[in-house]
Design a protein around this motif. Structure first.
Motif, PDB file in Angstrom:
ATOM      1  N   UNK A  23      15.439  57.912  45.000  1.00 50.03           N
ATOM      2  CA  UNK A  23      14.297  59.048  45.075  1.00 50.03           C
ATOM      3  C   UNK A  23      13.205  58.407  45.415  1.00 50.03           C
ATOM      4  N   UNK A  24      12.155  59.264  45.845  1.00 54.06           N
ATOM      5  CA  UNK A  24      10.788  58.496  46.290  1.00 54.06           C
ATOM      6  C   UNK A  24      10.171  57.817  45.419  1.00 54.06           C
ATOM      7  N   UNK A  25      10.271  57.691  44.103  1.00 55.57           N
ATOM      8  CA  UNK A  25       9.450  56.672  43.339  1.00 55.57           C
ATOM      9  C   UNK A  25      10.350  55.513  43.022  1.00 55.57           C
ATOM     10  N   UNK A  26      11.644  55.720  43.236  1.00 53.23           N
ATOM     11  CA  UNK A  26      12.670  54.382  43.278  1.00 53.23           C
ATOM     12  C   UNK A  26      13.112  54.120  41.777  1.00 53.23           C
ATOM     13  N   UNK A  27      12.024  54.105  41.118  1.00 53.78           N
ATOM     14  CA  UNK A  27      12.279  53.413  39.471  1.00 53.78           C
ATOM     15  C   UNK A  27      12.319  54.634  38.365  1.00 53.78           C
ATOM     16  N   UNK A  48       4.038  64.391  40.182  1.00 55.04           N
ATOM     17  CA  UNK A  48       5.405  64.460  40.927  1.00 55.04           C
ATOM     18  C   UNK A  48       6.248  65.282  40.135  1.00 55.04           C
ATOM     19  N   UNK A 102      12.712  52.698  33.069  1.00 60.77           N
ATOM     20  CA  UNK A 102      12.184  51.366  33.502  1.00 60.77           C
ATOM     21  C   UNK A 102      10.833  51.104  33.708  1.00 60.77           C
ATOM     22  N   UNK A 103      10.084  52.139  33.897  1.00 61.36           N
ATOM     23  CA  UNK A 103       8.696  51.927  34.157  1.00 61.36           C
ATOM     24  C   UNK A 103       7.908  51.522  32.818  1.00 61.36           C
ATOM     25  N   UNK A 148       8.038  46.050  36.154  1.00 64.48           N
ATOM     26  CA  UNK A 148       8.502  47.095  37.060  1.00 64.48           C
ATOM     27  C   UNK A 148       7.383  48.176  37.663  1.00 64.48           C
ATOM     28  N   UNK A 149       6.322  48.298  36.718  1.00 66.37           N
ATOM     29  CA  UNK A 149       5.103  49.250  37.287  1.00 66.37           C
ATOM     30  C   UNK A 149       4.487  48.738  38.638  1.00 66.37           C
ATOM     31  N   UNK A 190       2.081  54.219  37.819  1.00 68.19           N
ATOM     32  CA  UNK A 190       3.382  53.647  36.976  1.00 68.19           C
ATOM     33  C   UNK A 190       2.928  53.286  35.740  1.00 68.19           C
TER      34      UNK A 190
END
Lengths: 229, 229
Positions: free
Chosen positions: A113-117, A104, A121-122, B124-125, A64
């Motif tokens: 979704x699978x990674x959520x963020x 991905x 945001x990241x 967030x990461x 991330x």
């Protein structure tokens, strides 16, 4: 406008994504830079980005964030005396953008979704960096699952990536049209006469479409004004 | 409960914050670990965190993230085969927390303040990492402007930090009371009789206050139930 791309990847030679992007980045006024010196030559790195109008961090997303080598570059090159706005701010007013490659699908990066963020945001730490240094933050350029892309998708990717590095300003559609026409004219000059004619027809069509779009937008604006009375 | 603190700082010996925290972390079942081997001994690092119930990343905030050395640790130690839930997930169900030291006041990290972004946004990461690995995310522990703290503030910091590392579970006030009483009893055992008596009085007072608080909460709940009829 000068663009500097700082590339961070543990093994660029084996990355088909990075090799593809490297070829696409071979444009005038674009510098592709992979910081590899250990230790880094800090004055040289600083001179490189001081000279740029658009600074791009390019990397695959690992846990991330960028790989450790980009963080090491940030921690070493971005010294307070070099870039803090309060003490001279060598990067004030420049643009900062990210080119992020994903293993991905991009759609996995959202709540639920699978990674959520989300990537918005990241990438907050980089947005905070741009804010602190007085730089303009660009929307990120995302390359997802390059290995699964068709040849046509890759050609779209190539043009969009070149635009991301060189189109000025980046965000408006009309600037995208102008960039495309200029690019086609430049390509045309290196082609035989018969192909130049064909490219000329494409340029005419694009210009005509842009004019039609502009007319439609004017009409739409008039209708809206009427409706809001 | 076992806690492992992974410390990332370019010069721990010269950091008064890290030296203070290192002494505070000298508690049973807490492992203070500074990864320095180059290259890292990956199986040893993995064994260390596999054995922990609570994993803490501790670092000064550099450019809105951990120093490069922690990212290098993440990129190297957290291999897909080791920790992905789909393939065994060595870290599933463990807790992940951050101890972040700041040169700026913590209040600067919010929209409209000088840093513009909150620590909840900037981390967030790491939250995404916890989500991906099936870990429970803890509220971050923030140490701001350690050098400006009074001795009393530092004593509060020491106790709060020890709680952050060892209190289980971390979030409820009643658990904080139990933790404090246990801690006082342990300290008491090493003191002369006269001091043991004094500490006993403090423990009685805390227990009495906790009981009074519990009664007040019950009364409040009854009043609320009545009001909602």
């Amino acid at each position: 406008m000068k663009t500097v791309v700082i590339v961070s990847h543990p093994n660029i030679a084996s990355s088909s994504t990075q090799q593809f992007l490297r070829e696409a980045a071979a444009e005038p006024n674009v510098t592709w830079h992979v910081p590899t010196d250990q230790p880094l030559d800090i004055p040289a790195e600083q001179a490189l980005i001081r000279d740029a109008d658009r600074l791009i961090f390019q990397f695959p997303l690992y846990w991330y964030s960028a790989p450790a080598s980009l963080k090491a570059w940030e921690d070493t090159v971005l010294t307070r005396s070099f870039d803090y706005p309060s003490v001279g701010g060598a990067l004030v007013g420049k643009e900062l953008g990210l080119v992020i490659s994903l293993g991905q699908p991009a759609a996995h990066y959202t709540a639920g979704a699978p990674e959520q963020f989300s990537l918005s945001q990241l990438t907050t730490p980089y947005q905070a960096l741009a804010h602190r240094l007085g730089m303009t933050w660009l929307p990120s350029f995302v390359v997802d699952q390059f290995g699964y892309q068709t040849e046509t998708e890759k050609m779209h990717l190539l043009v969009d990536y070149q635009r991301y590095l060189t189109q000025e300003p980046l965000t408006h559609f009309s600037d995208q049209v102008n960039w495309t026409v200029r690019k086609l004219k430049a390509v045309s000059e290196t082609q035989p006469d018969a192909d130049q004619q064909k490219i000329g027809l494409v340029i005419d069509q694009i210009s005509q479409n842009a004019a039609t779009l502009s007319d439609l937008q004017d009409t739409l604006a008039l209708l809206k004004d009427g409706g809001e009375d």
